[in-house]
Design a protein around this motif. Structure first.
Motif, PDB file in Angstrom:
ATOM      1  N   ALA A  92       0.814  -1.220   0.000  1.00  0.00           N
ATOM      2  CA  ALA A  92       0.000   0.000   0.000  1.00  0.00           C
ATOM      3  C   ALA A  92       0.848   1.270   0.000  1.00  0.00           C
ATOM      4  N   THR A  93       1.998   1.241   0.697  1.00  0.00           N
ATOM      5  CA  THR A  93       2.778   2.484   0.771  1.00  0.00           C
ATOM      6  C   THR A  93       4.164   2.301   0.130  1.00  0.00           C
ATOM      7  N   ASN A  94       5.158   1.911   0.919  1.00  0.00           N
ATOM      8  CA  ASN A  94       6.500   1.769   0.342  1.00  0.00           C
ATOM      9  C   ASN A  94       7.362   0.816   1.171  1.00  0.00           C
ATOM     10  N   LEU A  95       8.517   0.498   0.633  1.00  0.00           N
ATOM     11  CA  LEU A  95       9.408  -0.489   1.258  1.00  0.00           C
ATOM     12  C   LEU A  95       9.963   0.017   2.589  1.00  0.00           C
ATOM     13  N   CYS A  96      10.233   1.322   2.664  1.00  0.00           N
ATOM     14  CA  CYS A  96      10.817   1.885   3.886  1.00  0.00           C
ATOM     15  C   CYS A  96       9.855   1.703   5.068  1.00  0.00           C
ATOM     16  N   ALA A  97       8.577   2.067   4.863  1.00  0.00           N
ATOM     17  CA  ALA A  97       7.588   1.934   5.940  1.00  0.00           C
ATOM     18  C   ALA A  97       7.438   0.473   6.359  1.00  0.00           C
ATOM     19  N   ALA A  98       7.402  -0.428   5.360  1.00  0.00           N
ATOM     20  CA  ALA A  98       7.259  -1.854   5.667  1.00  0.00           C
ATOM     21  C   ALA A  98       8.466  -2.366   6.449  1.00  0.00           C
ATOM     22  N   THR A  99       9.661  -1.882   6.076  1.00  0.00           N
ATOM     23  CA  THR A  99      10.884  -2.321   6.764  1.00  0.00           C
ATOM     24  C   THR A  99      10.898  -1.850   8.215  1.00  0.00           C
ATOM     25  N   VAL A 100      10.565  -0.553   8.426  1.00  0.00           N
ATOM     26  CA  VAL A 100      10.561  -0.037   9.806  1.00  0.00           C
ATOM     27  C   VAL A 100       9.496  -0.764  10.625  1.00  0.00           C
ATOM     28  N   LEU A 101       8.355  -1.060   9.987  1.00  0.00           N
ATOM     29  CA  LEU A 101       7.291  -1.800  10.694  1.00  0.00           C
ATOM     30  C   LEU A 101       7.798  -3.185  11.118  1.00  0.00           C
ATOM     31  N   ALA A 102       8.481  -3.870  10.192  1.00  0.00           N
ATOM     32  CA  ALA A 102       9.016  -5.207  10.501  1.00  0.00           C
ATOM     33  C   ALA A 102      10.063  -5.127  11.620  1.00  0.00           C
ATOM     34  N   ILE A 103      10.917  -4.085  11.549  1.00  0.00           N
ATOM     35  CA  ILE A 103      11.941  -3.913  12.595  1.00  0.00           C
ATOM     36  C   ILE A 103      11.269  -3.692  13.961  1.00  0.00           C
ATOM     37  N   SER A 104      10.180  -2.889  13.978  1.00  0.00           N
ATOM     38  CA  SER A 104       9.520  -2.597  15.258  1.00  0.00           C
ATOM     39  C   SER A 104       8.928  -3.864  15.881  1.00  0.00           C
ATOM     40  N   ILE A 105       8.332  -4.734  15.040  1.00  0.00           N
ATOM     41  CA  ILE A 105       7.774  -5.998  15.560  1.00  0.00           C
ATOM     42  C   ILE A 105       8.914  -6.866  16.103  1.00  0.00           C
ATOM     43  N   ALA A 106       9.980  -7.002  15.296  1.00  0.00           N
ATOM     44  CA  ALA A 106      11.116  -7.848  15.695  1.00  0.00           C
ATOM     45  C   ALA A 106      11.757  -7.314  16.973  1.00  0.00           C
ATOM     46  N   TYR A 160      10.357  -5.521  19.405  1.00  0.00           N
ATOM     47  CA  TYR A 160       9.486  -5.748  20.573  1.00  0.00           C
ATOM     48  C   TYR A 160       9.474  -7.222  20.990  1.00  0.00           C
ATOM     49  N   VAL A 161       9.378  -8.100  20.003  1.00  0.00           N
ATOM     50  CA  VAL A 161       9.230  -9.524  20.325  1.00  0.00           C
ATOM     51  C   VAL A 161      10.591 -10.157  20.659  1.00  0.00           C
ATOM     52  N   LEU A 162      11.581  -9.978  19.776  1.00  0.00           N
ATOM     53  CA  LEU A 162      12.852 -10.690  19.954  1.00  0.00           C
ATOM     54  C   LEU A 162      13.759 -10.007  20.981  1.00  0.00           C
ATOM     55  N   ILE A 163      13.969  -8.697  20.807  1.00  0.00           N
ATOM     56  CA  ILE A 163      14.948  -8.019  21.670  1.00  0.00           C
ATOM     57  C   ILE A 163      14.366  -7.724  23.051  1.00  0.00           C
ATOM     58  N   TYR A 164      13.131  -7.165  23.062  1.00  0.00           N
ATOM     59  CA  TYR A 164      12.547  -6.809  24.364  1.00  0.00           C
ATOM     60  C   TYR A 164      11.983  -8.041  25.077  1.00  0.00           C
ATOM     61  N   THR A 165      10.966  -8.672  24.489  1.00  0.00           N
ATOM     62  CA  THR A 165      10.244  -9.741  25.184  1.00  0.00           C
ATOM     63  C   THR A 165      11.123 -10.955  25.474  1.00  0.00           C
ATOM     64  N   ILE A 166      11.779 -11.454  24.434  1.00  0.00           N
ATOM     65  CA  ILE A 166      12.484 -12.736  24.591  1.00  0.00           C
ATOM     66  C   ILE A 166      13.888 -12.545  25.184  1.00  0.00           C
ATOM     67  N   TRP A 167      14.608 -11.527  24.710  1.00  0.00           N
ATOM     68  CA  TRP A 167      16.005 -11.424  25.127  1.00  0.00           C
ATOM     69  C   TRP A 167      16.188 -10.665  26.447  1.00  0.00           C
ATOM     70  N   LEU A 168      15.677  -9.410  26.522  1.00  0.00           N
ATOM     71  CA  LEU A 168      16.123  -8.544  27.614  1.00  0.00           C
ATOM     72  C   LEU A 168      15.153  -8.345  28.782  1.00  0.00           C
ATOM     73  N   LYS A 169      13.855  -8.562  28.571  1.00  0.00           N
ATOM     74  CA  LYS A 169      12.906  -8.244  29.642  1.00  0.00           C
ATOM     75  C   LYS A 169      13.212  -8.995  30.936  1.00  0.00           C
ATOM     76  N   ARG A 170      13.619 -10.258  30.796  1.00  0.00           N
ATOM     77  CA  ARG A 170      13.866 -11.068  31.996  1.00  0.00           C
ATOM     78  C   ARG A 170      15.317 -11.000  32.449  1.00  0.00           C
TER      79      ARG A 170
END
Lengths: 306, 35
Positions: free
Chosen positions: A116-130, A132-142
């Protein structure tokens, strides 16, 4: 960390509301708001259909990340009073379904954003999910008591995504908005954690009040609020916004510093336990919510008027 | 239980129909037939 697999789902016990809860709707509403401000502030034009799609993708991605977070944290959620009635620990949705739901929505939101928009927005969106889930939730929160600071970075992405959806790039102003949410999150969450997250210790999550005590948490709240005060006026000082935002940000940030100072000087015993029922922390938490909303509204109003 | 299932199917159908409409609208915008 070992996951809790002892709780089995009750077949057919889920309701559609449980799937909505899995998306953390309150977090999504904040993300939609800040994402929209990023989109609104960006120079250029995006067709309303595409703008709506971009905001929808940001909302779905945030929900997907929330769902993956609940999937991973089902063991500690079951141990804490505040979270034990969530759909997975309560046995209304099984963990595998929540994982599939989160992954499917994550992929769908990124793909649709790209189309719908562009590759940059999709990339930043993918980075934000990764992030939150990988770096924050799985790796560092605990692992670290600064987990909320890292979580704050994950929550600070939406203005960048909204901006990128319009322009196809990332610029200084959305980075400053990122900075504002980043430095706002610790005083916001730690104020809440002073009186509402006492059972994080039982769940083994190293939240700052649990690990370093209430006194140190109050110091950090005040320190981060001071830094936030500086970052908050940068869009004005650097010429990215006008006087309406500049004056609003100055007054609002001064208010935040005063409320955080009251938290720092709360009546407390030797161990740092509040003798006022954490009244200043409760006030500060509520003020922080109004603060962020007012800051972003002021920024939008500045653009509209100026 | 049957009523609940029917309600769920209707809700799912509405969500899918909305998504289809959205995709259609995105396509129309992208190929320049809308706005």
């Amino acid at each position: 960390m070992e996951q809790n697999t002892a709780i089995l789902p009750q077949a057919g016990a889920d309701r559609w509301q449980d799937w909505v809860l899995l998306l953390k709707p309150r977090v999504v509403s904040l993300v939609v708001f800040t994402g929209y401000i990023g989109l609104f502030m960006a120079p250029g034009h995006l067709h309303p259909v595409l703008a709506f799609t971009a905001i929808l993708c940001i909302a779905v991605a945030a929900g997907a990340a929330g769902s993956l977070n609940m999937w991973y944290e089902r063991d500690i959620d079951a141990l804490m009073h505040r979270t034990r009635n969530r759909p997975i620990p309560a046995g209304r949705i099984d963990a595998g379904s929540a994982l599939a739901f989160g992954v499917a929505l994550s992929v769908a939101s990124v793909v649709v954003m790209g189309l719908a928009t562009n590759l940059c927005a999709a990339t930043v969106l993918a980075i934000s999910i990764a992030f939150y889930v990988l770096i924050y939730t799985i790796w560092l929160k605990r692992r670290t008591p600064q987990n909320i600071v890292i979580g704050g970075a994950a929550g600070a992405f939406p203005p960048l995504i909204g901006w990128a959806a319009v322009t196809g790039s990332v610029d200084m102003l959305p980075l400053l908005l990122f900075g504002i949410i980043f430095f706002w999150t610790p005083p916001h969450f730690w104020s809440l954690s002073l009186y509402a997250c006492k059972d994080y210790g039982r769940a083994g999550v190293p939240m700052l009040p649990v690990v370093a005590g209430a006194r140190e948490t109050r110091r950090q709240i005040f320190g981060y609020t001071l830094v936030l005060g500086v970052v908050a006026v940068l869009p004005w000082l650097l010429g990215y916004s006008g006087r309406i935002y500049g004056i609003s940000a100055s007054v609002l940030s001064l208010g935040f510093v005063v409320f955080s100072w009251l938290v720092l000087n709360d009546r407390q015993d030797e161990a740092g336990v509040s003798l006022s029922g954490d009244k200043p922390a409760r006030l500060n938490f509520r003020y922080s919510l109004a603060y962020l909303a007012a800051m972003f509204v002021a920024l939008a109003a500045d653009k509209l008027v100026g | 239980m049957v009523r609940r299932q029917r309600g769920r199917n209707i809700a799912l159908g509405l969500v899918l129909a909305s998504l289809a409409l959205l995709f259609f609208a995105i396509t129309m915008v992208k190929i320049g037939h809308m706005g």
